[in-house]
Design an enzyme around this catalytic site. Structure first.
Site, PDB file in Angstrom:
ATOM      1  N   LEU A  75       5.612   3.553   1.348  1.00 27.50           N
ATOM      2  CA  LEU A  75       4.179   3.422   1.088  1.00 27.50           C
ATOM      3  C   LEU A  75       3.333   3.150   2.331  1.00 27.50           C
ATOM      4  CD1 LEU A  75       4.371   1.392  -2.254  1.00 27.50           C
ATOM      5  CD2 LEU A  75       4.494   3.867  -1.916  1.00 27.50           C
ATOM      6  N   CYS A  76       3.944   3.136   3.525  1.00 26.68           N
ATOM      7  CA  CYS A  76       3.151   3.033   4.757  1.00 26.68           C
ATOM      8  C   CYS A  76       2.487   4.379   5.020  1.00 26.68           C
ATOM      9  CB  CYS A  76       4.038   2.695   5.953  1.00 26.68           C
ATOM     10  SG  CYS A  76       4.253   0.958   6.251  1.00 26.68           S
ATOM     11  N   HIS A  77       1.272   4.323   5.540  1.00 21.72           N
ATOM     12  CA  HIS A  77       0.561   5.549   5.901  1.00 21.72           C
ATOM     13  C   HIS A  77       1.077   6.061   7.245  1.00 21.72           C
ATOM     14  CE1 HIS A  77      -2.237   3.639   3.077  1.00 21.72           C
ATOM     15  NE2 HIS A  77      -2.628   4.871   2.805  1.00 21.72           N
ATOM     16  N   MET A 113       2.530  -3.145  10.647  1.00 15.43           N
ATOM     17  CA  MET A 113       3.886  -2.699  10.347  1.00 15.43           C
ATOM     18  C   MET A 113       4.493  -1.930  11.521  1.00 15.43           C
ATOM     19  SD  MET A 113       4.474  -4.160   7.595  1.00 15.43           S
ATOM     20  CE  MET A 113       6.152  -3.570   7.550  1.00 15.43           C
ATOM     21  N   GLU A 114       3.677  -1.176  12.222  1.00 16.49           N
ATOM     22  CA  GLU A 114       4.163  -0.431  13.378  1.00 16.49           C
ATOM     23  C   GLU A 114       4.590  -1.382  14.495  1.00 16.49           C
ATOM     24  OE1 GLU A 114       2.277   2.288  10.715  1.00 16.49           O
ATOM     25  OE2 GLU A 114       1.613   0.339  11.447  1.00 16.49           O
ATOM     26  N   ASP A 128      22.620  -3.810  19.959  1.00 15.22           N
ATOM     27  CA  ASP A 128      23.598  -2.723  20.008  1.00 15.22           C
ATOM     28  C   ASP A 128      24.169  -2.549  21.407  1.00 15.22           C
ATOM     29  OD1 ASP A 128      25.053  -0.415  18.979  1.00 15.22           O
ATOM     30  OD2 ASP A 128      23.629   0.776  20.150  1.00 15.22           O
TER      31      ASP A 128
END
Length: 171
Positions: A75-77, A113-114, A128
């Site tokens: 649901l993120c644009h 969010m980004e 990692d």
């Protein structure tokens, strides 16, 4: 009760319609930490990790992650980011590396969010690349530090108070 923005009238998942929102310059800054042994920190500082340049690889991974956020988070644009920066502060006195990401655009929705995704993937990449030297590393403290733009204007994380006080405040 507050109307939920990511569900429709029938309770189904829904991507928010931002068509009518006014485009503004929006910026978000997030941070996170990866804790590691002193020996592993020294490998990072001295560029002696067997997998190569740990910091440069993590920087590229963080930038790529910010650009792919809508592919990862439902649901993120999808956003046309105008700037993504990922910085590293190696803190040997605390056996950790601080990762900070800044995302910016002119658009109708925020970039928190980004920025969070950039920090998350950059710290995962550090993990990692260093896991052979230190399998006990920990990723901690990923959060939004600052947000600018949009209807709510300027928001700063207040880390000196109980974080639960901010739960009712919109970003």
């Amino acid at each position: 009760m507050t109307k939920l923005t990511h569900v429709d009238q029938t309770g189904q998942a829904n991507m928010v319609d931002v068509t009518d929102k006014t485009p503004t310059v929006r910026t978000a800054i997030a941070e996170g930490y990866i804790l590691m042994s002193a020996a592993t920190i020294e490998e990072v500082i001295n560029h002696s990790n067997k997998k190569g340049d740990v910091i440069t690889t993590a920087k590229i991974a963080g930038i790529q992650a910010a650009k792919k956020c809508a592919d990862l988070i439902p649901l993120c644009h999808p956003l046309a980011l105008s700037k993504v920066d990922v910085d590293f502060d190696i803190q040997p006195e605390y056996n950790r590396i601080r990762v900070q990401a800044m995302c910016k655009l002119t658009g109708r929705t925020g970039v928190e969010m980004e920025a969070l995704t950039a920090v998350s993937v950059a710290t995962l990449t550090l993990f990692d690349m260093c896991k052979a030297a230190d399998p006990y590393m920990e990723i901690q403290g990923i959060k939004v530090l600052e947000k600018l733009g949009g209807k709510t204007g300027h928001w700063l994380h207040d880390s000196n108070t109980n974080n639960n006080e901010n739960l009712d405040k919109p970003l």
